[in-house]
Design a protein around this motif. Sequence first.
Motif, PDB file in Angstrom:
ATOM      1  N   ASP A  72      21.450 -42.420 -57.202  1.00  0.00           N
ATOM      2  CA  ASP A  72      20.251 -41.588 -57.136  1.00  0.00           C
ATOM      3  C   ASP A  72      19.915 -41.392 -55.663  1.00  0.00           C
ATOM      4  O   ASP A  72      19.459 -42.325 -54.995  1.00  0.00           O
ATOM      5  CB  ASP A  72      19.109 -42.298 -57.868  1.00  0.00           C
ATOM      6  N   SER A  74      17.521 -40.119 -54.109  1.00  0.00           N
ATOM      7  CA  SER A  74      16.123 -40.328 -53.714  1.00  0.00           C
ATOM      8  C   SER A  74      15.849 -41.782 -53.352  1.00  0.00           C
ATOM      9  O   SER A  74      14.816 -42.090 -52.752  1.00  0.00           O
ATOM     10  CB  SER A  74      15.173 -39.888 -54.833  1.00  0.00           C
ATOM     11  N   THR A  75      16.762 -42.695 -53.687  1.00  0.00           N
ATOM     12  CA  THR A  75      16.565 -44.125 -53.399  1.00  0.00           C
ATOM     13  C   THR A  75      17.366 -44.579 -52.179  1.00  0.00           C
ATOM     14  O   THR A  75      17.458 -45.783 -51.928  1.00  0.00           O
ATOM     15  CB  THR A  75      16.973 -44.982 -54.615  1.00  0.00           C
ATOM     16  N   GLN A  77      18.390 -45.901 -48.746  1.00  0.00           N
ATOM     17  CA  GLN A  77      17.767 -46.618 -47.635  1.00  0.00           C
ATOM     18  C   GLN A  77      18.835 -47.425 -46.900  1.00  0.00           C
ATOM     19  O   GLN A  77      19.784 -47.915 -47.513  1.00  0.00           O
ATOM     20  CB  GLN A  77      16.676 -47.579 -48.109  1.00  0.00           C
ATOM     21  N   MET A  91      21.773 -47.392 -52.569  1.00  0.00           N
ATOM     22  CA  MET A  91      21.110 -46.492 -53.502  1.00  0.00           C
ATOM     23  C   MET A  91      21.132 -47.116 -54.884  1.00  0.00           C
ATOM     24  O   MET A  91      22.116 -47.774 -55.256  1.00  0.00           O
ATOM     25  CB  MET A  91      21.818 -45.128 -53.549  1.00  0.00           C
ATOM     26  N   PHE A  92      20.056 -46.937 -55.635  1.00  0.00           N
ATOM     27  CA  PHE A  92      20.073 -47.331 -57.030  1.00  0.00           C
ATOM     28  C   PHE A  92      20.847 -46.301 -57.838  1.00  0.00           C
ATOM     29  O   PHE A  92      20.922 -45.124 -57.464  1.00  0.00           O
ATOM     30  CB  PHE A  92      18.650 -47.466 -57.574  1.00  0.00           C
ATOM     31  N   ARG A 108      17.352 -49.124 -66.330  1.00  0.00           N
ATOM     32  CA  ARG A 108      16.649 -48.044 -65.638  1.00  0.00           C
ATOM     33  C   ARG A 108      16.431 -46.860 -66.582  1.00  0.00           C
ATOM     34  O   ARG A 108      15.383 -46.198 -66.541  1.00  0.00           O
ATOM     35  CB  ARG A 108      17.461 -47.623 -64.409  1.00  0.00           C
ATOM     36  N   ILE A 179       9.036 -49.217 -48.261  1.00  0.00           N
ATOM     37  CA  ILE A 179       8.268 -49.885 -49.310  1.00  0.00           C
ATOM     38  C   ILE A 179       6.975 -50.405 -48.695  1.00  0.00           C
ATOM     39  O   ILE A 179       6.993 -51.321 -47.875  1.00  0.00           O
ATOM     40  CB  ILE A 179       9.081 -51.028 -49.948  1.00  0.00           C
ATOM     41  N   SER A 204       9.622 -46.079 -59.343  1.00  0.00           N
ATOM     42  CA  SER A 204       9.691 -46.533 -57.948  1.00  0.00           C
ATOM     43  C   SER A 204       9.300 -48.001 -57.844  1.00  0.00           C
ATOM     44  O   SER A 204       9.911 -48.770 -57.094  1.00  0.00           O
ATOM     45  CB  SER A 204       8.778 -45.684 -57.058  1.00  0.00           C
ATOM     46  N   ASP A 207      12.246 -50.193 -58.953  1.00  0.00           N
ATOM     47  CA  ASP A 207      13.249 -50.212 -57.879  1.00  0.00           C
ATOM     48  C   ASP A 207      12.764 -51.068 -56.717  1.00  0.00           C
ATOM     49  O   ASP A 207      13.531 -51.841 -56.122  1.00  0.00           O
ATOM     50  CB  ASP A 207      13.524 -48.792 -57.381  1.00  0.00           C
ATOM     51  N   ASN A 208      11.477 -50.939 -56.374  1.00  0.00           N
ATOM     52  CA  ASN A 208      10.920 -51.694 -55.245  1.00  0.00           C
ATOM     53  C   ASN A 208      10.917 -53.196 -55.514  1.00  0.00           C
ATOM     54  O   ASN A 208      11.138 -53.997 -54.601  1.00  0.00           O
ATOM     55  CB  ASN A 208       9.497 -51.221 -54.947  1.00  0.00           C
ATOM     56  N   THR A 211      14.366 -54.467 -54.906  1.00  0.00           N
ATOM     57  CA  THR A 211      14.590 -54.544 -53.462  1.00  0.00           C
ATOM     58  C   THR A 211      13.818 -55.709 -52.867  1.00  0.00           C
ATOM     59  O   THR A 211      14.335 -56.446 -52.011  1.00  0.00           O
ATOM     60  CB  THR A 211      14.168 -53.228 -52.788  1.00  0.00           C
TER      61      THR A 211
END
Length: 444
Positions: A72, A74-75, A77, A91-92, A108, A179, A204, A207-208, A211
């Motif tokens: 994904d 958008s994830t 970092q 990325m997730f 997910r 985050i 989010s 996912d956070n 992380t």
Amino acid sequence: MDKQQEYVLRAIEERDVRFIRLWFTDVLGVLKSVAIAPAELEGAFTEGIGFDGSSIEGLSRVSESDLIAQPDPSTFQILPWRGGHHGTARMFCDILTPDGQPAAADPRNVLKRALAKAADAGFTFYTHPEVEFYLFQALESEDDPLVPVDNAGYFDHVARGQGHDFRRAAITLLESMGISVEFSHHEAGPGQNEIDLRYADALSTADNIMTFRSVVKEVSIQQGFTASFLPKPLPGQPGSGMHTHLSLFEGDTNAFHEPGARYQLSPTARAFMAGLLVHADEITAVTNQFVNSYKRLWGGQEAPNYRCWGHNNRSALVRVPMYKPTKGQSVRVEYRALDASANPYLALAVLLRAGLKGVEEGYELPEEAEDNVWELSENERRALGIQPLPGSLEQAVTAMESSELVADTLGEQVFSHFLANKKQEWRDYRAQVTPYELSRITLI
């Protein structure tokens, strides 16, 4: 190729990223990772990366083992703890079947399905977790005693305290990954800390949280500690929970807010709370998934273990935090049973669906618990209609097994595998001879 994918490919080139880690979780919430080279990423965006799903806890049957991990964008970092000249990013992933359909057993995807159901009703689900954990001196083996890094207590300021340095380092890494952190402080137990993540949409947040766990573990290794999210690592000391604030929005409007109502709670908020209370027994095996979880819930030190709600009442399972009359957008409810060790995707999914069930069916919220529930007698609680949560993993699994709500939320594959795993955990635990029993060997 969409703009997010193009951004990721450009960022990898500009920042000399040499390794891209693709993250996802198994059914229990254990983080899984596979690394690919930058040259493979464009293909991963379009076709995914194939892997053996039958080797991942609960993800697929042996006869349906081929699965695809699709990142994904958008994830994306950079992993700041992977220093050096050549960077590492993560990325997730969404897990797909070979024909490109979302895998039913991907945690997910379980949360995405629940969020889609909320969206069909016009709602967006926002969450805010308060994550607790312990810091111990480094363990060389599992037989080493647990020695907290300090003997401080709630909100204590320890001069040159190791917890201060730890929290500062962890928050710096989290914020470098986008985050946001709202609060951090020492918690009530020796070596216990809390870091609160800022409100975000539920996907989010999940996912956070994954992380966050990785960051805490990485920093603990760097600083020579052992970090643990075990719900109750120390007898006689507070357990580690993940109190989570919940709210539904309709567009930019907080659906939980009604000006002038009691505690400014709208009928939607009250029905959502009622749903959490009615279905609490059924979802507890997911929100509190380990044998040790029930040592926290029933081990004292202010863990919630009765199905009731209250305004600013910390003995309640569902709490309405102190509100600010001028800030309607901040009206929310807090679910206090959730473990820091839960699979966040599954836990947020069952919390959402339980609350939505209350909204859909128009559940009536019972009377508020104004007293300290722990100080009431059993007869007083019974007279008030306040029932206990499951007292063990076995009881929680029994409640979950007959739940249509949880079965529908998780889907058949996750539901059946989760139950089988938890039943086996209880059998394994029940077969143990504990130090407590052995301490009585000369008395019997």
